[in-house]
Design a protein around this motif. Structure first.
Motif, mmCIF file in Angstrom:
data_model
loop_
_atom_site.group_PDB
_atom_site.id
_atom_site.type_symbol
_atom_site.label_atom_id
_atom_site.label_comp_id
_atom_site.label_asym_id
_atom_site.label_seq_id
_atom_site.Cartn_x
_atom_site.Cartn_y
_atom_site.Cartn_z
ATOM 1 N N LEU A 1 33.858 16.757 55.666
ATOM 2 C CA LEU A 1 34.464 15.922 54.633
ATOM 3 C C LEU A 1 35.718 15.217 55.143
ATOM 4 O O LEU A 1 35.926 14.028 54.873
ATOM 5 C CB LEU A 1 34.799 16.761 53.396
ATOM 6 C CG LEU A 1 33.602 17.380 52.665
ATOM 7 C CD1 LEU A 1 34.072 18.200 51.483
ATOM 8 C CD2 LEU A 1 32.614 16.310 52.232
ATOM 9 N N LYS A 2 36.555 15.934 55.889
ATOM 10 C CA LYS A 2 37.766 15.318 56.436
ATOM 11 C C LYS A 2 37.424 14.220 57.430
ATOM 12 O O LYS A 2 38.077 13.172 57.460
ATOM 13 C CB LYS A 2 38.647 16.383 57.092
ATOM 14 C CG LYS A 2 39.312 17.301 56.091
ATOM 15 C CD LYS A 2 40.080 18.410 56.796
ATOM 16 C CE LYS A 2 40.685 19.375 55.798
ATOM 17 N NZ LYS A 2 41.361 20.503 56.477
ATOM 18 N N ASN A 3 36.397 14.447 58.226
ATOM 19 C CA ASN A 3 35.958 13.447 59.194
ATOM 20 C C ASN A 3 35.450 12.190 58.481
ATOM 21 O O ASN A 3 35.749 11.061 58.890
ATOM 22 C CB ASN A 3 34.888 14.036 60.110
ATOM 23 C CG ASN A 3 34.521 13.125 61.247
ATOM 24 O OD1 ASN A 3 35.269 12.237 61.627
ATOM 25 N ND2 ASN A 3 33.353 13.353 61.815
ATOM 26 N N LEU A 4 34.688 12.375 57.426
ATOM 27 C CA LEU A 4 34.198 11.226 56.661
ATOM 28 C C LEU A 4 35.356 10.439 56.058
ATOM 29 O O LEU A 4 35.358 9.207 56.104
ATOM 30 C CB LEU A 4 33.235 11.697 55.563
ATOM 31 C CG LEU A 4 31.850 12.117 56.026
ATOM 32 C CD1 LEU A 4 31.117 12.869 54.927
ATOM 33 C CD2 LEU A 4 31.052 10.907 56.479
ATOM 34 N N GLU A 5 36.329 11.138 55.522
ATOM 35 C CA GLU A 5 37.483 10.448 54.933
ATOM 36 C C GLU A 5 38.274 9.712 56.001
ATOM 37 O O GLU A 5 38.723 8.582 55.786
ATOM 38 C CB GLU A 5 38.386 11.427 54.180
ATOM 39 C CG GLU A 5 39.673 10.821 53.649
ATOM 40 C CD GLU A 5 39.506 9.650 52.689
ATOM 41 O OE1 GLU A 5 40.486 8.919 52.496
ATOM 42 O OE2 GLU A 5 38.401 9.439 52.140
ATOM 43 N N GLU A 6 38.414 10.326 57.155
ATOM 44 C CA GLU A 6 39.130 9.679 58.254
ATOM 45 C C GLU A 6 38.434 8.376 58.666
ATOM 46 O O GLU A 6 39.093 7.374 58.934
ATOM 47 C CB GLU A 6 39.204 10.627 59.447
ATOM 48 C CG GLU A 6 40.039 10.115 60.598
ATOM 49 C CD GLU A 6 40.093 11.130 61.728
ATOM 50 O OE1 GLU A 6 39.667 10.773 62.842
ATOM 51 O OE2 GLU A 6 40.558 12.257 61.482
ATOM 52 N N LYS A 7 37.118 8.396 58.684
ATOM 53 C CA LYS A 7 36.361 7.218 59.108
ATOM 54 C C LYS A 7 36.218 6.173 58.001
ATOM 55 O O LYS A 7 36.301 4.975 58.265
ATOM 56 C CB LYS A 7 34.975 7.628 59.594
ATOM 57 C CG LYS A 7 34.990 8.387 60.904
ATOM 58 C CD LYS A 7 33.583 8.751 61.314
ATOM 59 C CE LYS A 7 33.484 9.674 62.462
ATOM 60 N NZ LYS A 7 34.017 9.396 63.696
ATOM 61 N N LEU A 8 36.010 6.621 56.759
ATOM 62 C CA LEU A 8 35.708 5.697 55.668
ATOM 63 C C LEU A 8 36.905 5.393 54.756
ATOM 64 O O LEU A 8 36.992 4.309 54.197
ATOM 65 C CB LEU A 8 34.545 6.227 54.833
ATOM 66 C CG LEU A 8 33.236 6.440 55.596
ATOM 67 C CD1 LEU A 8 32.196 7.096 54.708
ATOM 68 C CD2 LEU A 8 32.730 5.135 56.157
ATOM 69 N N GLY A 9 37.772 6.372 54.546
ATOM 70 C CA GLY A 9 38.989 6.163 53.761
ATOM 71 C C GLY A 9 38.782 5.879 52.284
ATOM 72 O O GLY A 9 39.631 5.245 51.656
ATOM 73 N N LEU A 10 37.675 6.343 51.707
ATOM 74 C CA LEU A 10 37.427 6.067 50.290
ATOM 75 C C LEU A 10 38.456 6.713 49.370
ATOM 76 O O LEU A 10 38.909 6.091 48.408
ATOM 77 C CB LEU A 10 36.019 6.534 49.899
ATOM 78 C CG LEU A 10 34.855 5.832 50.597
ATOM 79 C CD1 LEU A 10 33.536 6.442 50.153
ATOM 80 C CD2 LEU A 10 34.893 4.343 50.354
ATOM 81 N N LEU A 11 38.833 7.946 49.640
ATOM 82 C CA LEU A 11 39.813 8.627 48.804
ATOM 83 C C LEU A 11 41.173 7.945 48.909
ATOM 84 O O LEU A 11 41.845 7.730 47.898
ATOM 85 C CB LEU A 11 39.923 10.108 49.179
ATOM 86 C CG LEU A 11 40.944 10.924 48.387
ATOM 87 C CD1 LEU A 11 40.696 10.839 46.884
ATOM 88 C CD2 LEU A 11 40.929 12.374 48.849
ATOM 89 N N LYS A 12 41.563 7.578 50.117
ATOM 90 C CA LYS A 12 42.844 6.893 50.305
ATOM 91 C C LYS A 12 42.863 5.579 49.525
ATOM 92 O O LYS A 12 43.829 5.275 48.830
ATOM 93 C CB LYS A 12 43.081 6.625 51.798
ATOM 94 C CG LYS A 12 44.374 5.909 52.075
ATOM 95 C CD LYS A 12 44.542 5.634 53.551
ATOM 96 C CE LYS A 12 45.847 4.870 53.763
ATOM 97 N NZ LYS A 12 45.838 4.067 54.945
ATOM 98 N N ARG A 13 41.791 4.821 49.622
ATOM 99 C CA ARG A 13 41.694 3.547 48.898
ATOM 100 C C ARG A 13 41.722 3.779 47.392
ATOM 101 O O ARG A 13 42.374 3.042 46.649
ATOM 102 C CB ARG A 13 40.400 2.833 49.311
ATOM 103 C CG ARG A 13 40.170 1.532 48.598
ATOM 104 C CD ARG A 13 41.114 0.449 49.083
ATOM 105 N NE ARG A 13 40.791 -0.792 48.412
ATOM 106 C CZ ARG A 13 41.684 -1.526 47.779
ATOM 107 N NH1 ARG A 13 42.948 -1.202 47.769
ATOM 108 N NH2 ARG A 13 41.313 -2.626 47.168
ATOM 109 N N PHE A 14 41.049 4.795 46.925
ATOM 110 C CA PHE A 14 41.046 5.139 45.507
ATOM 111 C C PHE A 14 42.459 5.443 45.023
ATOM 112 O O PHE A 14 42.885 4.950 43.975
ATOM 113 C CB PHE A 14 40.119 6.337 45.260
ATOM 114 C CG PHE A 14 40.187 6.885 43.873
ATOM 115 C CD1 PHE A 14 39.564 6.226 42.820
ATOM 116 C CD2 PHE A 14 40.875 8.063 43.610
ATOM 117 C CE1 PHE A 14 39.629 6.735 41.532
ATOM 118 C CE2 PHE A 14 40.943 8.577 42.332
ATOM 119 C CZ PHE A 14 40.317 7.911 41.284
ATOM 120 N N GLU A 15 43.196 6.246 45.798
ATOM 121 C CA GLU A 15 44.561 6.602 45.418
ATOM 122 C C GLU A 15 45.476 5.378 45.401
ATOM 123 O O GLU A 15 46.321 5.242 44.526
ATOM 124 C CB GLU A 15 45.115 7.676 46.363
ATOM 125 C CG GLU A 15 44.436 9.027 46.236
ATOM 126 C CD GLU A 15 44.639 9.691 44.889
ATOM 127 O OE1 GLU A 15 45.650 9.425 44.219
ATOM 128 O OE2 GLU A 15 43.759 10.476 44.491
#
Length: 106
Positions: free
Chosen positions: A61-75
């Motif tokens: 999950l952390k790797n996916l967020e690092e690559k895609l950044g969906l949670l960061k963009r959402f925040e």
């Protein structure tokens, strides 16, 4: 952000990328707040097996967020919308500027 809340959000965003068994363990641990022993009883895995599954799933999950950044963009979007809402409540805004800011969020 609290580590457990952050991981729960990552599960929401990327959980479908995990196997069913990984998703179940993550849900039980982060969303249902069960202990490793309780998850062990439910899944039939050993306690270390549960921990290993969680560690591997967290890494995915952390790797996916690092690559895609969906949670960061959402925040970021959530924060910008909150700022716009405050400006609208105060009545101190230019409608054209607000519209442009909202367009940039899409």
């Amino acid at each position: 952000m609290d580590k457990n809340v952050n991981m729960s959000l990552l599960i929401d965003f990327y959980g479908e990328m995990l196997s069913e068994k990984q998703r179940e363990a993550m849900d039980l641990y982060y969303n249902e707040d069960l202990s490793l022993s309780e998850i062990s009883d439910i899944t039939g895995l050993t306690r270390p097996g549960v921990r290993d599954r969680l560690v591997k799933s967290e890494a995915i999950l952390k790797n996916l967020e690092e690559k895609l950044g969906l949670l960061k963009r959402f925040e970021e979007m959530k924060e910008e919308i909150s700022l716009i809402a405050k400006e609208l409540e105060m009545g101190d805004y230019d409608p054209h500027v607000i519209i442009e800011r909202l367009k940039m969020l899409s």
